[in-house]
Design an enzyme around this catalytic site. Structure first.
Site, mmCIF file in Angstrom:
data_model
loop_
_atom_site.group_PDB
_atom_site.id
_atom_site.type_symbol
_atom_site.label_atom_id
_atom_site.label_comp_id
_atom_site.label_asym_id
_atom_site.label_seq_id
_atom_site.Cartn_x
_atom_site.Cartn_y
_atom_site.Cartn_z
ATOM 1 N N GLU A 180 91.200 18.664 37.067
ATOM 2 C CA GLU A 180 92.093 19.597 36.097
ATOM 3 C C GLU A 180 91.727 18.956 34.563
ATOM 4 O O GLU A 180 92.235 19.790 33.791
ATOM 5 C CB GLU A 180 93.444 19.207 36.475
ATOM 6 C CG GLU A 180 93.897 17.914 35.873
ATOM 7 C CD GLU A 180 93.513 16.651 37.006
ATOM 8 O OE1 GLU A 180 92.794 16.907 37.985
ATOM 9 O OE2 GLU A 180 94.227 15.613 37.015
ATOM 10 N N CYS A 233 93.606 11.998 42.297
ATOM 11 C CA CYS A 233 93.452 10.573 41.892
ATOM 12 C C CYS A 233 94.961 10.157 42.428
ATOM 13 O O CYS A 233 94.967 9.940 43.449
ATOM 14 C CB CYS A 233 93.381 10.648 40.297
ATOM 15 S SG CYS A 233 93.001 8.945 39.918
ATOM 16 N N HIS A 266 89.343 13.946 38.628
ATOM 17 C CA HIS A 266 90.459 14.792 37.835
ATOM 18 C C HIS A 266 89.608 16.188 37.513
ATOM 19 O O HIS A 266 89.325 16.326 36.272
ATOM 20 C CB HIS A 266 90.911 14.075 36.824
ATOM 21 C CG HIS A 266 91.878 13.117 36.981
ATOM 22 N ND1 HIS A 266 93.410 13.235 36.994
ATOM 23 C CD2 HIS A 266 91.570 11.904 37.042
ATOM 24 C CE1 HIS A 266 93.745 11.734 37.197
ATOM 25 N NE2 HIS A 266 92.831 11.031 36.927
HETATM 26 N N1 GLN Z 1 95.633 4.174 39.577
HETATM 27 C C1 GLN Z 1 96.628 5.367 39.707
HETATM 28 C C2 GLN Z 1 97.616 5.169 40.917
HETATM 29 O O1 GLN Z 1 97.505 4.225 41.619
HETATM 30 C C3 GLN Z 1 96.057 6.619 39.628
HETATM 31 C C4 GLN Z 1 95.202 6.801 38.329
HETATM 32 C C5 GLN Z 1 95.122 8.378 38.139
HETATM 33 O O2 GLN Z 1 95.774 9.223 38.710
HETATM 34 N N2 GLN Z 1 94.310 8.777 37.185
HETATM 35 O O3 GLN Z 1 98.262 6.209 41.091
#
Ligand code: GLN
Length: 206
Positions: A179, A78, A177
């Protein structure tokens, strides 16, 4: 094998747990001395603008980019995926990426109205069983270069398939994710790639 987890912000503990489950010894990375000791690095989910800013302020961004250029295995989920990009869309003005993967990543791409969702994701690289993808204000990959393997897609707005997992050499990224799910197959794939990389480095030394 020592696997670092970049510990500036984000879900560090969840990655540590998943890595330990795969038999890896982990270390939190907050400075360049720690960065030199590790054989691979995870950049957790969290907020890419914050992690990037902290890394720059702590003088860690450039050493990190240097280890990436040297070929250190790296996995980002992410926010971590955003940080691995060669180009970031919808980030802070000029938000730099580590360019571990030749890709353009769009931040918060799945949109406000569906800020978070879960969906089963087919990812043949980790096996036949789909993985539960947890998407939290997730990015998607908008463009990949010729050296990049697309590992998974999901239907996005307008039923267009969007790229949510990629690999280029020793660099791996997911928009979701793994994790957070207790399914450790993505972490296992990453830990195995670090092992393979170490064996190659040992061969070269001989
Ligand atoms: N929107 C977040 C970002 O720009 C990422 C979100 C996340 O890691 N759950 O880093």
């Amino acid at each position: 094998m020592l696997v670092g987890v970049l510990a500036l912000q984000g879900d560090v503990r969840e990655h540590e747990r998943a890595l330990a489950h795969c038999g890896a010894v982990t270390m939190r990375v907050r400075n360049s001395g720690q960065l030199r000791r590790i054989d691979g690095l995870v950049i957790p989910g969290g907020e890419s603008t914050t992690i990037t800013k902290l890394a720059i302020d702590l003088g860690l961004f450039e050493p990190l980019a240097a280890r990436v250029r040297e070929g250190m295995p790296i996995f980002g989920s992410c926010a971590g995926m955003i940080m691995l990009a060669s180009r970031v869309e919808g980030g802070l003005p000029g938000q730099p990426g580590l360019a571990a993967i030749d890709m353009t990543v769009r931040r918060n791409a799945f949109g406000r109205q569906v800020e978070s969702f879960e969906s089963d994701v087919d990812m043949p690289a980790i096996g036949d069983e789909p993985i539960r993808g947890v998407f939290i204000r997730a990015p998607w990959v908008e463009r990949v270069g010729p050296g990049v393997e697309v590992l998974a897609t999901v239907p996005g707005p307008g039923a267009l398939d969007r790229i949510v997992a990629v690999r280029q050499g020793v660099a791996l990224a997911t928009a979701f994710h793994p994790e957070l799910t207790g399914d450790h197959r993505v972490h296992r794939l990453f830990v195995e790639s670090i092992g393979a990389n170490q064996r190659e480095l040992m061969e070269e030394e001989r």
